[in-house]
Write a protein that holds these residues in place. Structure first.
Motif, PDB file in Angstrom:
ATOM      1  N   PHE A 126      -6.851  -5.435   0.610  1.00 10.93           N
ATOM      2  CA  PHE A 126      -5.846  -4.307   0.683  1.00 10.93           C
ATOM      3  C   PHE A 126      -6.422  -3.036   1.021  1.00 10.93           C
ATOM      4  N   ARG A 127      -7.604  -2.878   0.787  1.00  9.94           N
ATOM      5  CA  ARG A 127      -8.282  -1.438   1.296  1.00  9.94           C
ATOM      6  C   ARG A 127      -8.045  -0.912   2.280  1.00  9.94           C
ATOM      7  N   GLY A 128      -7.655   0.176   2.421  1.00  5.71           N
ATOM      8  CA  GLY A 128      -7.218   1.010   3.495  1.00  5.71           C
ATOM      9  C   GLY A 128      -5.899   0.744   4.289  1.00  5.71           C
ATOM     10  N   ARG A 129      -5.122  -0.111   3.367  1.00  2.00           N
ATOM     11  CA  ARG A 129      -3.983  -0.345   3.908  1.00  2.00           C
ATOM     12  C   ARG A 129      -2.751   0.502   2.963  1.00  2.00           C
ATOM     13  N   THR A 130      -1.653   0.514   3.635  1.00  2.00           N
ATOM     14  CA  THR A 130      -0.632   1.436   3.007  1.00  2.00           C
ATOM     15  C   THR A 130       0.332   0.576   2.112  1.00  2.00           C
ATOM     16  N   LEU A 131      -0.132   0.692   0.977  1.00  3.30           N
ATOM     17  CA  LEU A 131       0.205  -0.448  -0.209  1.00  3.30           C
ATOM     18  C   LEU A 131       1.291  -0.104  -1.145  1.00  3.30           C
ATOM     19  N   PRO A 149      -5.482   2.258  -4.282  1.00  5.23           N
ATOM     20  CA  PRO A 149      -4.083   3.484  -4.405  1.00  5.23           C
ATOM     21  C   PRO A 149      -3.100   2.832  -3.764  1.00  5.23           C
ATOM     22  N   TYR A 150      -1.789   3.335  -4.464  1.00  2.00           N
ATOM     23  CA  TYR A 150      -0.370   2.424  -3.941  1.00  2.00           C
ATOM     24  C   TYR A 150       0.740   3.430  -4.530  1.00  2.00           C
ATOM     25  N   ILE A 151       1.804   2.977  -3.791  1.00  2.00           N
ATOM     26  CA  ILE A 151       2.910   3.712  -3.997  1.00  2.00           C
ATOM     27  C   ILE A 151       3.836   2.984  -4.796  1.00  2.00           C
ATOM     28  N   PRO A 152       4.199   3.490  -5.768  1.00  2.00           N
ATOM     29  CA  PRO A 152       5.139   2.662  -6.885  1.00  2.00           C
ATOM     30  C   PRO A 152       6.612   2.888  -6.410  1.00  2.00           C
ATOM     31  N   ILE A 153       7.417   1.888  -6.247  1.00  2.00           N
ATOM     32  CA  ILE A 153       8.910   1.919  -5.797  1.00  2.00           C
ATOM     33  C   ILE A 153       9.417   1.207  -6.891  1.00  2.00           C
ATOM     34  N   PHE A 160      11.092  -3.728   0.229  1.00  2.00           N
ATOM     35  CA  PHE A 160      11.050  -4.416   1.563  1.00  2.00           C
ATOM     36  C   PHE A 160      11.782  -3.764   2.648  1.00  2.00           C
ATOM     37  N   LYS A 161      12.569  -2.637   2.541  1.00  2.00           N
ATOM     38  CA  LYS A 161      12.992  -2.053   3.619  1.00  2.00           C
ATOM     39  C   LYS A 161      11.740  -1.065   4.228  1.00  2.00           C
ATOM     40  N   MET A 162      11.265  -0.632   3.419  1.00  2.00           N
ATOM     41  CA  MET A 162       9.944   0.217   3.837  1.00  2.00           C
ATOM     42  C   MET A 162       8.974  -0.574   4.534  1.00  2.00           C
ATOM     43  N   LEU A 163       8.808  -1.934   4.066  1.00  4.40           N
ATOM     44  CA  LEU A 163       7.989  -2.786   4.833  1.00  4.40           C
ATOM     45  C   LEU A 163       8.350  -3.235   6.044  1.00  4.40           C
ATOM     46  N   ALA A 164       9.541  -3.295   6.134  1.00  4.99           N
ATOM     47  CA  ALA A 164      10.369  -3.768   7.507  1.00  4.99           C
ATOM     48  C   ALA A 164      10.362  -2.599   8.358  1.00  4.99           C
ATOM     49  N   ALA A 165      10.196  -1.417   7.941  1.00  2.88           N
ATOM     50  CA  ALA A 165      10.362  -0.113   9.145  1.00  2.88           C
ATOM     51  C   ALA A 165       8.853   0.131   9.144  1.00  2.88           C
ATOM     52  N   ARG A 167       6.521   1.221   7.151  1.00  2.00           N
ATOM     53  CA  ARG A 167       6.176   2.490   6.358  1.00  2.00           C
ATOM     54  C   ARG A 167       5.276   2.022   5.239  1.00  2.00           C
ATOM     55  N   LEU A 168       5.204   0.645   4.953  1.00  2.00           N
ATOM     56  CA  LEU A 168       4.343  -0.008   4.337  1.00  2.00           C
ATOM     57  C   LEU A 168       3.536  -0.975   4.892  1.00  2.00           C
ATOM     58  N   GLU A 169       2.478  -1.437   4.907  1.00  2.00           N
ATOM     59  CA  GLU A 169       1.685  -2.647   5.337  1.00  2.00           C
ATOM     60  C   GLU A 169       1.746  -3.684   4.458  1.00  2.00           C
ATOM     61  N   VAL A 170       1.713  -3.605   3.184  1.00  2.00           N
ATOM     62  CA  VAL A 170       1.782  -4.373   2.205  1.00  2.00           C
ATOM     63  C   VAL A 170       2.713  -3.993   0.945  1.00  2.00           C
ATOM     64  N   PHE A 171       3.340  -4.950   0.632  1.00  4.31           N
ATOM     65  CA  PHE A 171       4.191  -4.644  -0.684  1.00  4.31           C
ATOM     66  C   PHE A 171       4.026  -5.795  -1.718  1.00  4.31           C
ATOM     67  N   VAL A 172       3.998  -5.445  -2.903  1.00  7.96           N
ATOM     68  CA  VAL A 172       3.666  -6.454  -3.902  1.00  7.96           C
ATOM     69  C   VAL A 172       4.881  -6.570  -4.882  1.00  7.96           C
ATOM     70  N   SER A 173       5.756  -7.461  -4.989  1.00  8.67           N
ATOM     71  CA  SER A 173       6.813  -7.626  -5.753  1.00  8.67           C
ATOM     72  C   SER A 173       7.062  -8.729  -6.678  1.00  8.67           C
ATOM     73  N   ASP A 174       7.716  -8.656  -7.854  1.00  9.33           N
ATOM     74  CA  ASP A 174       7.900  -9.736  -8.542  1.00  9.33           C
ATOM     75  C   ASP A 174       9.139 -10.540  -8.177  1.00  9.33           C
ATOM     76  N   THR A 175       9.849 -10.013  -7.305  1.00 11.77           N
ATOM     77  CA  THR A 175      11.243 -11.031  -6.860  1.00 11.77           C
ATOM     78  C   THR A 175      11.137 -11.121  -5.363  1.00 11.77           C
ATOM     79  N   PRO A 176      11.869 -12.113  -4.818  1.00 13.51           N
ATOM     80  CA  PRO A 176      11.611 -12.237  -3.146  1.00 13.51           C
ATOM     81  C   PRO A 176      12.712 -11.252  -2.738  1.00 13.51           C
TER      82      PRO A 176
END
Length: 250
Positions: A126-131, A149-153, A160-165, A167-176
């Motif tokens: 994940f290093r170097g990725r927009t996380l 480094p990460y962006i808390p959402i 998931f909207k930011m990931l689809a757009a 604006r994020l390369e990787v998104f970590v979630s506890d729900t699908p």
């Protein structure tokens, strides 16, 4: 006038020191969408409704209230017959809180946007990725310990909207992601699961704690809570999570 006299007579007939019945337990929790949602009368969402159902089935009356996570723990430690729902297990707080039962697993899944074929085999990738990550303690602690480094959402749907757009390369979630959230993202890495707990004041009567432990022996994923999860359109999540959690606890 006659009615007023009758009411006064009824009050005078009550035993000295009588007070109206109070809920057996005050249960406080922070908002945790989509599981716990603030409501006019306290808390809503599948966690709140499943807990209320299981506690009631065990013969316990509860009042569910919302409070920030840190305050919820302080209230549970300081006030008798008070519990904090959906909290992390912390060995350092075991002297001031009684950790009664695990209520739910926390399984963190990392997603990449559809079309992103980059390999992800560990957190180092994940290093170097927009996380981005859902803003819960388990995810923050995990990524911080890996010095990422990460962006808390606050809301997974936004992540998931930011990931689809892109604006994020990787998104970590506890729900699908929800089915209507656009092109389905790619699951890239399953991260270390943890558990959320019910923690109560240590002076809570032992019979109450015993009833809670029995009621929550399979957490908030008991088979007879399936209808509650279905009402929140989370039936598939309930089935997958309860099965995986049961396997992990064997």
């Amino acid at each position: 006038m006659a009615l007023a006299r009758a009411c006064l007579a009824a009050v005078m007939a009550l035993p000295c020191g009588w007070t109206p019945a109070q809920p057996a337990l005050t249960v406080v929790a922070d908002a945790h969408p989509p599981f716990l949602l603030p409501a006019r009368d306290g808390l809503a969402g599948p966690y709140a409704e499943a807990f209320h159902y299981l506690a009631g089935k065990a013969g316990l009356e509860v009042a569910l209230k919302t409070a920030p996570a840190k305050r919820a723990l302080l209230l549970a430690a300081a006030e008798k017959n008070t519990c904090a729902l959906d909290v992390n297990f912390d060995q350092g707080k075991a002297e001031t809180l009684s950790y009664v039962a695990a209520i739910a697993p926390v399984v963190l899944q990392a997603y990449a946007a559809a079309g992103n074929a980059a390999p992800f085999r560990s957190l180092r990738d994940f290093r170097g990725r927009t996380l981005g990550t859902v803003d819960i303690a388990e995810a923050r602690d995990l990524l911080s310990s890996a010095q990422l480094p990460y962006i808390p959402i606050a809301k997974p749907a936004l992540g998931f909207k930011m990931l689809a757009a892109k604006r994020l390369e990787v998104f970590v979630s506890d729900t699908p992601p929800q089915p209507d959230a656009g092109p389905p993202p790619r699951k890239v890495l399953l991260l270390t699961p943890a558990e959320r707990w019910l923690a109560c004041n240590p002076d809570t009567p032992p019979p109450v704690l015993s009833k809670l432990r029995q009621a929550l022996r399979t957490g908030l994923f008991a088979k007879d809570t399936a209808a509650i999860w279905r009402q929140h359109h989370m039936d598939a999540f309930f089935q997958e999570t309860s099965a995986a959690w049961a396997r992990n606890r064997q």
